[in-house]
Write a protein that holds these residues in place. Structure first.
Motif, PDB file in Angstrom:
ATOM      1  N   MET A 147       0.839  -1.453   0.411  1.00 36.01           N
ATOM      2  CA  MET A 147       0.090   0.211  -0.099  1.00 36.01           C
ATOM      3  C   MET A 147       1.134   1.118   0.119  1.00 36.01           C
ATOM      4  O   MET A 147       1.359   1.226   0.431  1.00 36.01           O
ATOM      5  CB  MET A 147      -1.247  -0.025   0.823  1.00 36.01           C
ATOM      6  N   PRO A 148       0.386   2.334  -1.126  1.00 35.91           N
ATOM      7  CA  PRO A 148       1.222   2.853  -0.291  1.00 35.91           C
ATOM      8  C   PRO A 148       1.291   4.237   0.574  1.00 35.91           C
ATOM      9  O   PRO A 148       0.317   3.741   0.962  1.00 35.91           O
ATOM     10  CB  PRO A 148       1.102   4.028  -1.926  1.00 35.91           C
ATOM     11  N   SER A 149       2.664   4.303   0.876  1.00 37.59           N
ATOM     12  CA  SER A 149       2.720   6.112   2.085  1.00 37.59           C
ATOM     13  C   SER A 149       1.479   6.866   2.001  1.00 37.59           C
ATOM     14  O   SER A 149       1.585   7.170   0.445  1.00 37.59           O
ATOM     15  CB  SER A 149       3.887   6.152   2.155  1.00 37.59           C
ATOM     16  N   PRO A 150       1.420   7.877   3.215  1.00 36.97           N
ATOM     17  CA  PRO A 150       0.923   9.094   2.353  1.00 36.97           C
ATOM     18  C   PRO A 150       1.201  10.065   1.529  1.00 36.97           C
ATOM     19  O   PRO A 150       1.281  10.343   0.637  1.00 36.97           O
ATOM     20  CB  PRO A 150       1.071   9.683   4.021  1.00 36.97           C
ATOM     21  N   ARG A 151       2.755   9.667   1.913  1.00 31.88           N
ATOM     22  CA  ARG A 151       3.095  10.450   0.527  1.00 31.88           C
ATOM     23  C   ARG A 151       2.568  10.206  -1.199  1.00 31.88           C
ATOM     24  O   ARG A 151       3.056  10.955  -1.664  1.00 31.88           O
ATOM     25  CB  ARG A 151       4.922  10.996   0.979  1.00 31.88           C
ATOM     26  N   ASP A 152       2.759   9.024  -0.825  1.00 32.21           N
ATOM     27  CA  ASP A 152       2.803   8.420  -1.999  1.00 32.21           C
ATOM     28  C   ASP A 152       1.349   9.209  -2.729  1.00 32.21           C
ATOM     29  O   ASP A 152       0.593   8.417  -3.827  1.00 32.21           O
ATOM     30  CB  ASP A 152       3.171   6.988  -2.468  1.00 32.21           C
TER      31      ASP A 152
ATOM     32  N   VAL B   9      -3.435   8.281   5.365  1.00 36.29           N
ATOM     33  CA  VAL B   9      -3.543  10.024   4.920  1.00 36.29           C
ATOM     34  C   VAL B   9      -2.502  10.878   5.580  1.00 36.29           C
ATOM     35  O   VAL B   9      -3.108  10.601   7.337  1.00 36.29           O
ATOM     36  CB  VAL B   9      -4.288  11.034   4.892  1.00 36.29           C
ATOM     37  N   GLY B  10      -1.367  11.631   5.967  1.00 41.25           N
ATOM     38  CA  GLY B  10      -1.262  12.518   6.901  1.00 41.25           C
ATOM     39  C   GLY B  10      -2.030  13.562   7.439  1.00 41.25           C
ATOM     40  O   GLY B  10      -2.724  14.108   6.378  1.00 41.25           O
TER      41      GLY B  10
ATOM     42  N   ARG C  11      -3.375   0.951 -11.946  1.00 35.80           N
ATOM     43  CA  ARG C  11      -3.791  -0.390 -11.003  1.00 35.80           C
ATOM     44  C   ARG C  11      -3.404   1.014  -9.895  1.00 35.80           C
ATOM     45  O   ARG C  11      -4.108   0.477  -9.134  1.00 35.80           O
ATOM     46  CB  ARG C  11      -3.243  -1.327 -10.991  1.00 35.80           C
ATOM     47  N   GLU C  12      -2.240   1.125  -9.815  1.00 41.09           N
ATOM     48  CA  GLU C  12      -2.473   2.026  -8.432  1.00 41.09           C
ATOM     49  C   GLU C  12      -2.524   3.493  -8.691  1.00 41.09           C
ATOM     50  O   GLU C  12      -3.611   3.820  -7.346  1.00 41.09           O
ATOM     51  CB  GLU C  12      -0.924   2.641  -9.096  1.00 41.09           C
ATOM     52  N   ILE C  13      -3.653   3.709  -9.420  1.00 37.99           N
ATOM     53  CA  ILE C  13      -4.601   5.140  -9.231  1.00 37.99           C
ATOM     54  C   ILE C  13      -5.857   4.229  -8.962  1.00 37.99           C
ATOM     55  O   ILE C  13      -6.907   4.732  -7.693  1.00 37.99           O
ATOM     56  CB  ILE C  13      -5.204   5.127 -10.319  1.00 37.99           C
ATOM     57  N   THR C  14      -6.593   3.408  -8.783  1.00 38.60           N
ATOM     58  CA  THR C  14      -7.621   2.316  -8.559  1.00 38.60           C
ATOM     59  C   THR C  14      -7.943   2.221  -7.710  1.00 38.60           C
ATOM     60  O   THR C  14      -8.872   1.758  -6.336  1.00 38.60           O
ATOM     61  CB  THR C  14      -7.879   1.080  -9.555  1.00 38.60           C
ATOM     62  N   GLU C  15      -5.876   1.573  -6.003  1.00 38.18           N
ATOM     63  CA  GLU C  15      -5.576   0.699  -6.077  1.00 38.18           C
ATOM     64  C   GLU C  15      -5.834   2.334  -4.509  1.00 38.18           C
ATOM     65  O   GLU C  15      -6.976   2.226  -3.875  1.00 38.18           O
ATOM     66  CB  GLU C  15      -4.844   0.273  -5.593  1.00 38.18           C
ATOM     67  N   VAL C  16      -5.060   3.657  -4.981  1.00 39.17           N
ATOM     68  CA  VAL C  16      -5.780   4.198  -4.418  1.00 39.17           C
ATOM     69  C   VAL C  16      -7.317   4.946  -3.836  1.00 39.17           C
ATOM     70  O   VAL C  16      -7.300   5.312  -2.900  1.00 39.17           O
ATOM     71  CB  VAL C  16      -4.508   5.850  -4.512  1.00 39.17           C
ATOM     72  N   LEU C  17      -8.238   5.420  -5.169  1.00 37.85           N
ATOM     73  CA  LEU C  17      -9.253   5.921  -5.130  1.00 37.85           C
ATOM     74  C   LEU C  17      -9.705   4.419  -3.778  1.00 37.85           C
ATOM     75  O   LEU C  17     -10.764   4.806  -3.635  1.00 37.85           O
ATOM     76  CB  LEU C  17      -9.589   5.675  -5.999  1.00 37.85           C
ATOM     77  N   GLY C  18     -10.049   3.831  -4.345  1.00 36.41           N
ATOM     78  CA  GLY C  18     -10.582   2.938  -3.496  1.00 36.41           C
ATOM     79  C   GLY C  18     -10.165   2.922  -2.308  1.00 36.41           C
ATOM     80  O   GLY C  18     -10.979   2.603  -1.214  1.00 36.41           O
ATOM     81  N   VAL C  19      -8.430   3.305  -1.428  1.00 36.04           N
ATOM     82  CA  VAL C  19      -8.475   3.419  -0.313  1.00 36.04           C
ATOM     83  C   VAL C  19      -8.860   4.781   0.280  1.00 36.04           C
ATOM     84  O   VAL C  19      -9.516   4.822   1.603  1.00 36.04           O
ATOM     85  CB  VAL C  19      -6.889   3.414  -0.475  1.00 36.04           C
ATOM     86  N   MET C  20      -9.445   5.687  -0.338  1.00 34.83           N
ATOM     87  CA  MET C  20      -9.690   6.817  -0.044  1.00 34.83           C
ATOM     88  C   MET C  20     -11.599   6.520   0.028  1.00 34.83           C
ATOM     89  O   MET C  20     -11.546   7.761   0.978  1.00 34.83           O
ATOM     90  CB  MET C  20      -9.243   7.669  -1.161  1.00 34.83           C
ATOM     91  N   ARG C  21     -12.102   5.644   0.025  1.00 30.82           N
ATOM     92  CA  ARG C  21     -13.111   5.948  -0.523  1.00 30.82           C
ATOM     93  C   ARG C  21     -13.568   4.391   0.663  1.00 30.82           C
ATOM     94  O   ARG C  21     -14.599   4.341   1.362  1.00 30.82           O
ATOM     95  CB  ARG C  21     -14.214   4.507  -1.422  1.00 30.82           C
TER      96      ARG C  21
END
Length: 163
Positions: free
Chosen positions: A1-6, A85-86, A67-77
């Protein structure tokens, strides 16, 4: 999973794509690129579409970036977004914007601890610190915005009743 900076980069990519979809002059050319029909030649259309770094002019896509964009959007939802998120290092300068952000932070705090709870200043500070670096500003803004009520001695705080 990406770090907050990512998170900023994939979220920025998604925002840019949807902003372009909202521009009528870019929708059809974008569709043609995605269909593999090549990039448009008009500079006023080509230049903005060329900024989509995961999409080549021939319609080839960078599947890993998508895939990264999709994953991050999923996490944010998800309910896990707060863990990814920092906290805010700065609050908007304009008073009305600052109060709006501060009010939202305080409402989230009380959603989590219970809207009827009375918190000591220390408890409130600790909860706000999870969201923002400038705890005192958030607390004062929320009082000034009448989202928080403070005891006369300033020792305890509660969520103000809805206006």
């Amino acid at each position: 999973m990406p770090s907050p900076r990512d998170l900023a980069s994939p979220l920025g990519r998604a925002r840019m794509f949807f902003a372009m979809l909202s521009a009528s002059k870019l929708r059809a050319p974008l569709g043609r690129i995605l269909a593999g029909d090549g990039a448009p030649e008009r500079p006023d259309v080509h230049e903005p579409l060329s900024r989509i770094d995961w999409l080549g002019p021939d319609g080839e896509v960078d599947a890993a970036a998508l895939r990264e964009i999709t994953e991050v959007l999923g996490v944010m939802r998800s309910s896990e977004a707060i863990l990814e998120v920092g906290r805010l290092d700065g609050i908007p300068v304009k008073t009305e914007d600052s109060r709006e952000v501060s009010a939202r932070i305080v409402r989230i705090v009380f959603e989590r601890v219970g809207a009827d709870r009375v918190l000591t200043e220390g408890e409130l500070n600790a909860a706000i610190a999870m969201f923002a670096a400038d705890v005192a500003l958030v607390r004062r803004d929320a009082v000034d915005a009448r989202v928080l009520t403070r005891s006369a001695d300033g020792a305890s705080y509660r969520l103000a009743p809805p206006a």
